[in-house]
Design a protein around this motif. Structure first.
Motif, PDB file in Angstrom:
ATOM      1  N   SER A 173      70.460  64.580  60.108  1.00 45.58           N
ATOM      2  CA  SER A 173      69.237  65.379  60.144  1.00 45.58           C
ATOM      3  C   SER A 173      68.118  64.521  60.704  1.00 45.58           C
ATOM      4  O   SER A 173      68.100  63.295  60.534  1.00 45.58           O
ATOM      5  N   PHE A 174      67.185  65.177  61.397  1.00 47.88           N
ATOM      6  CA  PHE A 174      66.111  64.448  62.076  1.00 47.88           C
ATOM      7  C   PHE A 174      64.814  65.219  61.888  1.00 47.88           C
ATOM      8  O   PHE A 174      64.688  66.365  62.299  1.00 47.88           O
ATOM      9  N   ASP A 175      63.852  64.586  61.239  1.00 44.25           N
ATOM     10  CA  ASP A 175      62.537  65.195  61.020  1.00 44.25           C
ATOM     11  C   ASP A 175      61.598  64.643  62.089  1.00 44.25           C
ATOM     12  O   ASP A 175      61.431  63.421  62.195  1.00 44.25           O
ATOM     13  N   LEU A 176      60.996  65.517  62.883  1.00 41.15           N
ATOM     14  CA  LEU A 176      60.155  65.051  63.985  1.00 41.15           C
ATOM     15  C   LEU A 176      59.058  64.092  63.524  1.00 41.15           C
ATOM     16  O   LEU A 176      58.818  63.067  64.141  1.00 41.15           O
ATOM     17  N   ASN A 177      58.364  64.408  62.436  1.00 41.46           N
ATOM     18  CA  ASN A 177      57.324  63.520  61.885  1.00 41.46           C
ATOM     19  C   ASN A 177      56.425  62.913  62.964  1.00 41.46           C
ATOM     20  O   ASN A 177      56.330  61.694  63.110  1.00 41.46           O
ATOM     21  N   VAL A 201      67.558  69.749  62.760  1.00 43.36           N
ATOM     22  CA  VAL A 201      66.237  69.273  63.164  1.00 43.36           C
ATOM     23  C   VAL A 201      65.181  69.978  62.328  1.00 43.36           C
ATOM     24  O   VAL A 201      65.209  71.196  62.183  1.00 43.36           O
ATOM     25  N   LEU A 202      64.273  69.191  61.770  1.00 44.68           N
ATOM     26  CA  LEU A 202      63.159  69.764  61.004  1.00 44.68           C
ATOM     27  C   LEU A 202      61.870  69.452  61.746  1.00 44.68           C
ATOM     28  O   LEU A 202      61.639  68.295  62.120  1.00 44.68           O
ATOM     29  N   LEU A 203      61.045  70.447  61.972  1.00 47.35           N
ATOM     30  CA  LEU A 203      59.782  70.189  62.661  1.00 47.35           C
ATOM     31  C   LEU A 203      58.751  71.254  62.331  1.00 47.35           C
ATOM     32  O   LEU A 203      59.100  72.379  61.992  1.00 47.35           O
ATOM     33  N   ARG A 228      72.893  72.115  65.349  1.00 47.66           N
ATOM     34  CA  ARG A 228      73.435  73.277  64.659  1.00 47.66           C
ATOM     35  C   ARG A 228      72.290  74.168  64.185  1.00 47.66           C
ATOM     36  O   ARG A 228      72.327  75.384  64.321  1.00 47.66           O
ATOM     37  N   THR A 229      71.257  73.548  63.621  1.00 50.29           N
ATOM     38  CA  THR A 229      70.151  74.310  63.051  1.00 50.29           C
ATOM     39  C   THR A 229      68.815  73.659  63.389  1.00 50.29           C
ATOM     40  O   THR A 229      68.689  72.439  63.292  1.00 50.29           O
ATOM     41  N   LEU A 230      67.850  74.485  63.770  1.00 45.78           N
ATOM     42  CA  LEU A 230      66.462  74.027  63.865  1.00 45.78           C
ATOM     43  C   LEU A 230      65.710  74.668  62.718  1.00 45.78           C
ATOM     44  O   LEU A 230      65.800  75.885  62.523  1.00 45.78           O
ATOM     45  N   VAL A 231      64.952  73.876  61.983  1.00 44.34           N
ATOM     46  CA  VAL A 231      64.125  74.435  60.916  1.00 44.34           C
ATOM     47  C   VAL A 231      62.681  74.244  61.338  1.00 44.34           C
ATOM     48  O   VAL A 231      62.201  73.115  61.458  1.00 44.34           O
ATOM     49  N   VAL A 232      62.002  75.357  61.614  1.00 45.79           N
ATOM     50  CA  VAL A 232      60.629  75.302  62.102  1.00 45.79           C
ATOM     51  C   VAL A 232      59.705  75.725  60.963  1.00 45.79           C
ATOM     52  O   VAL A 232      59.828  76.825  60.423  1.00 45.79           O
ATOM     53  N   LYS A 233      58.790  74.804  60.604  1.00 45.29           N
ATOM     54  CA  LYS A 233      57.846  75.111  59.528  1.00 45.29           C
ATOM     55  C   LYS A 233      56.554  75.564  60.171  1.00 45.29           C
ATOM     56  O   LYS A 233      55.997  74.887  61.014  1.00 45.29           O
ATOM     57  N   ASP A 234      56.132  76.741  59.764  1.00 44.38           N
ATOM     58  CA  ASP A 234      55.005  77.388  60.410  1.00 44.38           C
ATOM     59  C   ASP A 234      53.796  77.227  59.494  1.00 44.38           C
ATOM     60  O   ASP A 234      53.644  77.980  58.544  1.00 44.38           O
ATOM     61  N   ASP A 243      69.711  79.362  64.232  1.00 44.32           N
ATOM     62  CA  ASP A 243      71.049  78.825  64.514  1.00 44.32           C
ATOM     63  C   ASP A 243      71.260  78.729  66.025  1.00 44.32           C
ATOM     64  O   ASP A 243      70.369  79.053  66.813  1.00 44.32           O
ATOM     65  N   ARG A 244      72.459  78.298  66.443  1.00 45.98           N
ATOM     66  CA  ARG A 244      72.683  78.051  67.878  1.00 45.98           C
ATOM     67  C   ARG A 244      72.588  79.309  68.721  1.00 45.98           C
ATOM     68  O   ARG A 244      72.288  79.255  69.895  1.00 45.98           O
ATOM     69  N   LYS A 245      72.861  80.461  68.076  1.00 40.27           N
ATOM     70  CA  LYS A 245      72.817  81.704  68.852  1.00 40.27           C
ATOM     71  C   LYS A 245      71.444  82.355  68.810  1.00 40.27           C
ATOM     72  O   LYS A 245      71.267  83.473  69.290  1.00 40.27           O
ATOM     73  N   GLY A 246      70.466  81.664  68.181  1.00 41.89           N
ATOM     74  CA  GLY A 246      69.132  82.246  68.086  1.00 41.89           C
ATOM     75  C   GLY A 246      68.965  83.132  66.857  1.00 41.89           C
ATOM     76  O   GLY A 246      67.952  83.815  66.716  1.00 41.89           O
ATOM     77  N   GLY A 247      69.959  83.144  65.965  1.00 43.36           N
ATOM     78  CA  GLY A 247      69.855  83.928  64.721  1.00 43.36           C
ATOM     79  C   GLY A 247      68.826  83.292  63.797  1.00 43.36           C
ATOM     80  O   GLY A 247      68.797  82.076  63.639  1.00 43.36           O
TER      81      GLY A 247
END
Ligand code: KDG
Length: 321
Positions: A173-177, A201-203, A228-234, A243-247
């Protein structure tokens, strides 16, 4: 051995006794801080066997870091003590005084004294150090952040080596920070390549906008197709997993009275990743991330203490309002 290994620099912290510019503050209290070790603490609080890998100086601040992390239940056997370079330090400036140079209420700024620190000498040599190599080989999760990439060429080379090594079933896992103050002499373009080499990825949408030119989750997915997953905090309001398919899986944050925001992102990562290791579904991971972030937001230091794992089960089972 540890299930989760978090790698990066932690520092001694001086917290001001009062708000205002540093020249007007009467005194400071000492503490410890660092994004990846904050995440390691939250993971440990949530019942995950976690370790922190780094380097500290052979000094009092380094001993304090090791003692505090160990007391929080984090394995520090992979932390090297550098006989020559010091432990890094940061001083926090907090707004809210009547001084003409005040930052403004609810704002804070970190002043770093970390150039040439023990941790800035992290490099691919780490992979040959027995204690660190043992922890890395046994972990199911390796957590990294963009801060490390800014510290020195060797630190960046270490991130690249870790991301390029065969995964053998491990998740990275990688947090942009994003810390603009650390990138004045370096090109942050490298962050995109690092993010795209990770699995999770967390950003934040705002930092993604600053570094990658967009905070839009689906546009980010196109820029970063491999994880596999992007987690975008708004902002403070919601987290969204793509997810990879844009779900998309969307989960609103808990509504809390914010006392001090530093460390909330690290705590979110700890909660989310604890959920991943426990096998929760995407929504459960996001909820555990928000729960851990809420604990950090409502405590004055960089860290809050999440509830005990049994209590977490009860809270996660509760339905949304
Ligand atoms: O997320 C909180 C961290 O930013 C803080 O503890 C200091 O690790 C830190 C950094 O490098 O900014």
């Amino acid at each position: 051995s540890a299930e989760a290994v978090c790698l990066g620099e932690s520092m001694a912290v001086l917290l001001p006794d009062a708000p205002g510019p540093l020249d007007a503050v009467p005194g400071f209290r000492s503490a410890v801080g660092g994004a990846e070790s904050n995440t390691a603490c939250v993971l440990a609080d949530l019942g995950v066997r976690s370790a922190w890998i780094s380097r500290v100086g052979a000094d009092g601040f380094g001993r304090r870091l090791l003692d505090e992390l160990a007391a929080r239940g984090v394995d520090v056997s992979g932390v090297a003590v550098d006989p020559h370079r010091p432990t890094g330090l940061y001083v926090k400036e907090v707004g809210g005084s009547a001084h003409p140079d005040d930052l403004g209420a609810d704002r804070s700024r970190l002043h770093y004294y970390r150039a040439g620190s023990a941790a800035s000498a992290l490099s691919p040599d780490l992979l040959a150090e027995p204690a660190a190599a043992r922890l890395l080989a046994g972990a199911r999760l390796l957590h990294l952040s963009g801060i490390t990439a800014a510290l020195a060429d060797g630190c960046l080379a270490l991130l690249r080596a870790l991301l390029a090594a065969p995964r053998s079933g491990r998740t990275i896992s990688f947090d942009l920070n994003w810390r603009p103050a650390l990138w004045r002499d370096r090109d942050p373009a490298v962050l995109r390549e690092l993010l795209d080499s990770a699995d999770v990825v967390l950003l934040g949408a705002d930092e993604a906008e600053a570094v990658l030119g967009t905070g839009d989750p689906l546009a980010l997915r196109r820029l970063l197709p491999r994880p596999r997953t992007l987690v975008v905090k708004d902002g403070a309001y919601q987290a969204l997993a793509v997810d990879r398919k844009g779900g998309l899986t969307r989960q609103p944050a808990l509504r809390v009275e914010v006392v001090e925001p530093t460390g909330a992102g690290d705590a979110f990562a700890g909660g989310y990743l604890a959920g991943l290791l426990r096998g929760l579904d995407e929504r459960g991971r996001l909820r555990l991330g928000h729960l851990a972030a809420a604990c950090a937001l409502t405590s004055p230091g960089d860290q809050g203490r999440p509830p005990r794992p049994e209590t977490v089960d009860v809270l996660l089972a509760a339905s949304d309002a």
